[in-house]
Design a protein around this motif. Structure first.
Motif: not given
Length: 307
Positions: A234, A236, A263-264, A268, A297-298, A301-302, A305
């Protein structure tokens, strides 16, 4: 939707690296830290500093983490006698305060057995079935009772069936792609069924087989948790995704086709499609264990969500 971190330390990671990743897993809000159970590297990596034992690693992590679940995906049935494994897992569960899960598989990587002098029997699946009966039977035997077992491959006589895990029931994970025997075994013994590195179509088909096998013996299909193990990559933006793919020697397009990559938002969306196929838990295979920003970041941003 639960996200778990899944590592492959035989590719090159010592205990200190695994501890760092496990602590980051806990700090960043992931549900669990799992590792593979292998003694030999795969592919062209050097595998340095050399293999670490799965259950020794998990014992150490049990004392140095507080919240996350811990386990191996999957413990190789060829590596340990079932009675010994039951003792080891129960002890690590006690050491963790009841956070251990047992993923148990037949074992498949013949080269590592040759490399370390471990027998590699032909009848691995039949042995696995006896191992599951023994491990769960030992744990289920009341304190003060005895457990005996007369199988084709293993015999136990008047075992005191000690020690007991801290948990009333240690969750048992069974996984794989087998069309008949694997679903049957999962239906009988598993709390969770995991399918590794599978397409959406194969995931949907295999989950259906396990549900049908469970219902055939009087269990509800929803009694089991259904999960996927998929490689994660993953970033950005496209450049970051490409950098992470290059670091693990993989192609971006291939990762997007066969894993959770991009990307995230892309990841998702892909997770959502697996959820529609029946998955409620994901083991994210991370192959670059020095890249802690990847976990961040996971998480931010993942996972944010999904929750």
């Amino acid at each position: 939707m639960e996200l778990r971190i899944f590592t492959e330390p035989q590719q090159g990671a010592g205990y200190d690296t695994l501890l760092t990743v496990a602590k980051a897993t806990e700090d960043l809000g992931f549900d669990a830290f799992f590792r593979s159970d292998h003694y030999l590297r795969m592919g062209t990596v050097d595998g340095l500093p050399g293999p670490t034992d799965a259950w020794i690693t998990l014992a150490g992590l049990a004392r140095e983490t507080k919240r996350i679940r811990l386990g191996a995906l999957m413990t190789a049935g060829t590596f340990r006698l079932p009675g010994v494994l039951a003792i080891q897992v129960a002890q690590v569960d006690q050491m963790s305060g009841g956070r251990v899960e047992l993923g148990l598989g037949a074992g498949w990587f013949e080269e590592e057995h040759k490399a370390y002098g471990i027998p590699f029997p032909k009848e691995k699946f039949a042995r696995l079935e006896e191992q599951l009966a023994i491990v769960t039977g030992l744990w289920e035997t009341p304190v003060g009772g005895e457990f005996s077992y007369e199988g084709t491959y293993y015999q136990l006589e008047k075992s005191p069936a000690l020690p007991k895990p801290a948990q009333r029931k240690v969750p048992v994970l069974i996984g794989g792609h087998g069309a008949t025997r694997t679903p049957r075994l999962a239906a009988r013994y598993a709390d969770e069924f995991n399918i590794p590195f599978a397409s959406l179509e194969d995931t949907r088909r295999q989950f259906g087989r396990v549900r049908a096998a469970a219902e055939a013996i009087g269990r509800k299909g929803d009694d089991l948790v259904y999960s996927n193990a998929l490689v994660a990559c993953v970033g950005k933006d496209d450049a970051e995704v490409a950098r992470r793919a290059a670091a693990i020697g993989r192609d971006v397009a291939e990762l997007k086709a066969n894993g959770l990559a991009g990307s995230p938002a892309e990841v998702v969306d892909k997770i959502g499609r697996y959820a529609e196929a029946g998955a409620s838990r994901f083991y994210l295979q991370l192959l670059d264990l020095d890249d802690l920003d990847h976990l961040e970041i996971i998480s931010s941003q993942v996972q944010s969500q999904l929750s």
